[in-house]
Structure formats: C-alpha cells, structure tokens
Scaffold this motif. Structure first.
Motif, PDB file in Angstrom:
ATOM      1  N   GLU A  46       0.879  -1.298  -0.113  1.00  0.00           N
ATOM      2  CA  GLU A  46      -0.008   0.019  -0.268  1.00  0.00           C
ATOM      3  C   GLU A  46       0.823   1.396  -0.106  1.00  0.00           C
ATOM      4  OE1 GLU A  46      -3.422   0.023  -0.670  1.00  0.00           O
ATOM      5  OE2 GLU A  46      -2.766  -1.976  -1.112  1.00  0.00           O
ATOM      6  N   GLN A  47       2.009   1.279   0.534  1.00  0.00           N
ATOM      7  CA  GLN A  47       2.990   2.132   0.563  1.00  0.00           C
ATOM      8  C   GLN A  47       3.664   2.332  -0.888  1.00  0.00           C
ATOM      9  OE1 GLN A  47       1.818   1.867   3.851  1.00  0.00           O
ATOM     10  NE2 GLN A  47       3.643   0.449   4.022  1.00  0.00           N
ATOM     11  N   ASP A  48       3.574   1.147  -1.740  1.00  0.00           N
ATOM     12  CA  ASP A  48       4.183   1.245  -2.977  1.00  0.00           C
ATOM     13  C   ASP A  48       2.933   2.011  -4.048  1.00  0.00           C
ATOM     14  OD1 ASP A  48       6.456   0.066  -2.100  1.00  0.00           O
ATOM     15  OD2 ASP A  48       5.982  -1.784  -2.860  1.00  0.00           O
ATOM     16  N   ARG A  49       1.896   1.740  -3.524  1.00  0.00           N
ATOM     17  CA  ARG A  49       0.550   2.141  -4.102  1.00  0.00           C
ATOM     18  C   ARG A  49       0.510   3.718  -3.999  1.00  0.00           C
ATOM     19  NH1 ARG A  49      -3.414  -1.252  -5.862  1.00  0.00           N
ATOM     20  NH2 ARG A  49      -2.926  -2.498  -3.897  1.00  0.00           N
ATOM     21  N   GLY A  50       0.988   4.333  -2.930  1.00  0.00           N
ATOM     22  CA  GLY A  50       1.025   5.797  -2.979  1.00  0.00           C
ATOM     23  C   GLY A  50       0.419   5.991  -1.561  1.00  0.00           C
ATOM     24  N   ARG A  51       0.508   5.316  -0.670  1.00  0.00           N
ATOM     25  CA  ARG A  51      -0.082   5.553   0.656  1.00  0.00           C
ATOM     26  C   ARG A  51       1.340   6.215   1.504  1.00  0.00           C
ATOM     27  NH1 ARG A  51      -2.420   1.238   4.513  1.00  0.00           N
ATOM     28  NH2 ARG A  51      -0.518   0.311   4.391  1.00  0.00           N
ATOM     29  N   SER A  52       1.077   7.060   2.261  1.00  0.00           N
ATOM     30  CA  SER A  52       2.553   7.597   2.922  1.00  0.00           C
ATOM     31  C   SER A  52       2.911   6.733   4.050  1.00  0.00           C
ATOM     32  CB  SER A  52       2.134   8.965   3.393  1.00  0.00           C
ATOM     33  OG  SER A  52       1.160   9.073   4.568  1.00  0.00           O
ATOM     34  N   TRP A  53       4.110   6.570   4.277  1.00  0.00           N
ATOM     35  CA  TRP A  53       4.815   5.949   5.431  1.00  0.00           C
ATOM     36  C   TRP A  53       4.137   6.258   6.630  1.00  0.00           C
ATOM     37  CZ3 TRP A  53       6.974   1.320   5.599  1.00  0.00           C
ATOM     38  CH2 TRP A  53       7.592   0.708   4.554  1.00  0.00           C
ATOM     39  N   GLU A  54       4.116   7.543   6.900  1.00  0.00           N
ATOM     40  CA  GLU A  54       3.429   8.085   7.969  1.00  0.00           C
ATOM     41  C   GLU A  54       1.912   7.579   8.264  1.00  0.00           C
ATOM     42  OE1 GLU A  54       2.222  12.234  10.209  1.00  0.00           O
ATOM     43  OE2 GLU A  54       2.947  12.347   8.081  1.00  0.00           O
ATOM     44  N   GLU A  55       1.045   7.431   7.450  1.00  0.00           N
ATOM     45  CA  GLU A  55      -0.293   7.019   7.387  1.00  0.00           C
ATOM     46  C   GLU A  55      -0.198   5.579   7.620  1.00  0.00           C
ATOM     47  OE1 GLU A  55      -4.489   6.540   5.040  1.00  0.00           O
ATOM     48  OE2 GLU A  55      -2.917   7.654   4.117  1.00  0.00           O
ATOM     49  N   GLY A  56       0.747   4.709   6.938  1.00  0.00           N
ATOM     50  CA  GLY A  56       0.725   3.286   6.931  1.00  0.00           C
ATOM     51  C   GLY A  56       1.313   2.849   8.259  1.00  0.00           C
ATOM     52  N   VAL A  57       2.262   3.437   8.899  1.00  0.00           N
ATOM     53  CA  VAL A  57       2.641   3.261  10.059  1.00  0.00           C
ATOM     54  C   VAL A  57       1.646   3.432  11.224  1.00  0.00           C
ATOM     55  CG1 VAL A  57       4.409   3.944  11.786  1.00  0.00           C
ATOM     56  CG2 VAL A  57       5.200   3.422   9.502  1.00  0.00           C
ATOM     57  N   ALA A  58       0.939   4.415  11.094  1.00  0.00           N
ATOM     58  CA  ALA A  58      -0.149   4.827  12.028  1.00  0.00           C
ATOM     59  C   ALA A  58      -1.238   3.896  12.226  1.00  0.00           C
ATOM     60  CB  ALA A  58      -0.884   6.219  11.812  1.00  0.00           C
ATOM     61  N   LEU A  59      -1.614   3.251  10.906  1.00  0.00           N
ATOM     62  CA  LEU A  59      -2.562   2.456  10.835  1.00  0.00           C
ATOM     63  C   LEU A  59      -2.166   1.313  11.489  1.00  0.00           C
ATOM     64  CD1 LEU A  59      -3.771   3.000   7.405  1.00  0.00           C
ATOM     65  CD2 LEU A  59      -5.393   3.265   9.254  1.00  0.00           C
ATOM     66  N   LEU A  60      -0.963   0.672  11.260  1.00  0.00           N
ATOM     67  CA  LEU A  60      -0.518  -0.371  11.977  1.00  0.00           C
ATOM     68  C   LEU A  60      -0.310  -0.506  13.343  1.00  0.00           C
ATOM     69  CD1 LEU A  60      -0.296  -3.088  10.363  1.00  0.00           C
ATOM     70  CD2 LEU A  60       2.159  -2.766  10.205  1.00  0.00           C
ATOM     71  N   VAL A  61       0.200   0.870  13.735  1.00  0.00           N
ATOM     72  CA  VAL A  61       0.586   0.921  15.352  1.00  0.00           C
ATOM     73  C   VAL A  61      -1.004   0.727  16.013  1.00  0.00           C
ATOM     74  CG1 VAL A  61       1.286   2.539  17.076  1.00  0.00           C
ATOM     75  CG2 VAL A  61       2.593   2.009  15.060  1.00  0.00           C
ATOM     76  N   ALA A  62      -1.854   1.362  15.475  1.00  0.00           N
ATOM     77  CA  ALA A  62      -3.327   1.719  16.065  1.00  0.00           C
ATOM     78  C   ALA A  62      -3.804   0.082  16.090  1.00  0.00           C
ATOM     79  CB  ALA A  62      -4.222   2.549  15.185  1.00  0.00           C
ATOM     80  N   SER A  63      -3.368  -0.839  15.182  1.00  0.00           N
ATOM     81  CA  SER A  63      -3.965  -2.108  15.272  1.00  0.00           C
ATOM     82  C   SER A  63      -3.233  -3.210  16.107  1.00  0.00           C
ATOM     83  CB  SER A  63      -3.857  -2.798  13.915  1.00  0.00           C
ATOM     84  OG  SER A  63      -4.810  -1.961  12.941  1.00  0.00           O
ATOM     85  N   HIS A  64      -1.972  -2.903  16.094  1.00  0.00           N
ATOM     86  CA  HIS A  64      -0.917  -3.591  16.910  1.00  0.00           C
ATOM     87  C   HIS A  64       0.042  -2.881  17.984  1.00  0.00           C
ATOM     88  CE1 HIS A  64      -2.082  -7.126  14.245  1.00  0.00           C
ATOM     89  NE2 HIS A  64      -1.803  -6.233  13.154  1.00  0.00           N
ATOM     90  N   PRO A  65      -0.451  -2.309  18.795  1.00  0.00           N
ATOM     91  CA  PRO A  65       0.412  -1.372  19.700  1.00  0.00           C
ATOM     92  C   PRO A  65       1.225  -1.924  20.406  1.00  0.00           C
ATOM     93  CG  PRO A  65      -1.954  -1.757  20.541  1.00  0.00           C
ATOM     94  CD  PRO A  65      -1.939  -2.335  19.299  1.00  0.00           C
ATOM     95  N   GLU A  66       1.322  -3.307  20.710  1.00  0.00           N
ATOM     96  CA  GLU A  66       2.188  -4.089  21.474  1.00  0.00           C
ATOM     97  C   GLU A  66       3.433  -4.147  20.383  1.00  0.00           C
ATOM     98  OE1 GLU A  66      -0.002  -7.218  19.199  1.00  0.00           O
ATOM     99  OE2 GLU A  66      -0.476  -5.083  19.972  1.00  0.00           O
ATOM    100  N   TRP A  67       3.498  -4.025  19.336  1.00  0.00           N
ATOM    101  CA  TRP A  67       4.518  -4.059  18.226  1.00  0.00           C
ATOM    102  C   TRP A  67       5.175  -2.710  17.672  1.00  0.00           C
ATOM    103  CZ3 TRP A  67       7.164  -8.649  17.714  1.00  0.00           C
ATOM    104  CH2 TRP A  67       6.405  -9.602  17.807  1.00  0.00           C
ATOM    105  N   GLU A  68       4.844  -1.559  18.275  1.00  0.00           N
ATOM    106  CA  GLU A  68       4.819  -0.221  17.895  1.00  0.00           C
ATOM    107  C   GLU A  68       6.449   0.020  17.493  1.00  0.00           C
ATOM    108  OE1 GLU A  68       4.402   4.625  18.957  1.00  0.00           O
ATOM    109  OE2 GLU A  68       3.537   2.941  20.227  1.00  0.00           O
ATOM    110  N   ALA A  69       7.448  -0.470  18.219  1.00  0.00           N
ATOM    111  CA  ALA A  69       8.787  -0.094  18.035  1.00  0.00           C
ATOM    112  C   ALA A  69       9.282  -1.009  16.966  1.00  0.00           C
ATOM    113  CB  ALA A  69       9.663  -0.656  19.143  1.00  0.00           C
ATOM    114  N   GLN A  70       8.762  -2.180  16.581  1.00  0.00           N
ATOM    115  CA  GLN A  70       9.270  -3.029  15.401  1.00  0.00           C
ATOM    116  C   GLN A  70       8.446  -2.450  14.174  1.00  0.00           C
ATOM    117  OE1 GLN A  70       7.802  -4.144  18.371  1.00  0.00           O
ATOM    118  NE2 GLN A  70       9.633  -5.421  19.157  1.00  0.00           N
ATOM    119  N   ILE A  71       7.017  -1.957  14.059  1.00  0.00           N
ATOM    120  CA  ILE A  71       6.484  -1.560  13.254  1.00  0.00           C
ATOM    121  C   ILE A  71       7.153  -0.158  12.624  1.00  0.00           C
ATOM    122  CG2 ILE A  71       4.369  -0.194  12.438  1.00  0.00           C
ATOM    123  CD1 ILE A  71       2.818  -2.247  14.332  1.00  0.00           C
TER     124      ILE A  71
END
Length: 200
Positions: A46-71
C-alpha cells in the motif's frame, strides 16, 4: 535492437526486510510470524501504491500497539533492508547505457523511499524513463502500470524485454506482448538477454 526494461528491487538493488529484525526479534519463528501477520507484504504494497509511510505506520500501530517499536523500525530502518547493489545487474545496465541504448524501469516503490534511493544509488537516475508505482497509484502486476510505460515513452511491447524477480509480474508483461526474463539468482543476465536478441 530490443529495449530492456528493469525492475529495481531484487534485480538492481537487494531488498530483504528480514535484515531489519534479526536483532529486534531474535527468535526465527516469531520474526517470521511478525512479517507474515503484522508488517505484511500486503501492508507494504500500500505504500508502493502511494499511501504515505506516516499513514501506513499509524494504521498498523493502532491495530498492533504491542509491536509499535518493530512497526516503526520498518520505516525508520528501511535502508538496513537494502544492503547494496546487485553488481552484475548494475554492470549490465551501465553497459547498455554506455553504448547508447535506451533503458527503462517499472518498479513497485513508495514515494519516500524512491526519493531517498535516487540519492543513495545515483545510477537509478540514469534511466531514459521510469514508472514508479507510488507516483501512478498502481502496482505490478496490474497491466495498467506496464501500459503507462509503453504509452508514455512510445515503446512497442514486442521490442521490450522485461526483467523482474516476480513470476507474476513477468507473466503480465508477456500477456501484453513483452518478452520476459525471470530474475532468480544465480542468473547470467547477459546470457538471458542475449537469448532475446541483446548483443553484448
């Protein structure tokens, strides 16, 4: 003379996200699970499709907060996943350019990382034309991204040889009338291109 069209990741530069996590997630099974279930290939695309890294990381951190550092490391330490060039492929590209052949590229790449790689790997600025998925908001193997290259640079499919590490991407190129070289190491790229009419 045939026209060579390159993919970039794992054809011209190496990319392996596992490299980022060998120390962060020492357990092999847990590391594999993380990259199959958290920072997945589909999420990265999805980043390759044009989504910003900022948005992609934020979405994933919201879903998996326990993995924030790794994300966050996937983005912030991205260049550790790219250890360098695939020397033989770059030498083929430079030889083609050096004798005056036109060379092109179609690559699935995020906007931010592509800009950074143009600085880190100056040879990426040598293409006569390049289609970057994030700029077009379409990713391989969608036929649309191949048609963008062909139409933008007035290329005939039958004259093009597409080099990619993905069999699916090669299949689409062939369906559109291009020749294809599936790049899987070890490979003699010169020999493969010679079979399709490129003289060395």
């Amino acid at each position: 003379m045939p026209t060579v069209v390159f993919d970039v990741g794992n054809v011209l530069i190496r990319w392996d996200p596992f490299r980022v996590y060998r120390e962060m997630i020492p357990d092999d099974e847990k590391r594999t699970w993380f990259l199959q279930n958290v920072c997945t290939a589909a999420w990265n695309l999805e980043q390759d499709r044009g989504r910003s890294w900022e948005e992609g990381v934020a979405l994933l951190v919201a879903s998996h907060p326990e993995w924030e550092a790794q994300i966050r490391a996937y983005d912030e330490r991205w260049h550790e996943a790219v250890p360098g060039l695939i020397e033989d492929s770059v030498s083929v590209l430079e030889e083609l350019k050096g004798r005056g052949d036109k060379v092109y590229a179609i690559t699935n790449f995020s906007r931010e990382k592509w800009a950074e790689c143009l600085v880190r790997f100056p040879f990426l600025q040598s293409f006569d034309g390049v289609v970057v998925s994030a700029h077009e908001r379409v990713i391989k193997p969608d036929p649309a991204i191949y048609r963008i290259l062909l139409e933008r640079y007035d290329l005939a499919p039958a004259d093009c040889i597409f080099v990619d590490d993905s069999a699916r991407n090669i299949e689409t190129a062939r369906q559109l009338g291009m020749k294809g070289v599936h790049f899987v190491e070890p490979i003699d790229l010169r020999a493969e291109l010679s079979r399709h009419g490129v003289a060395f």
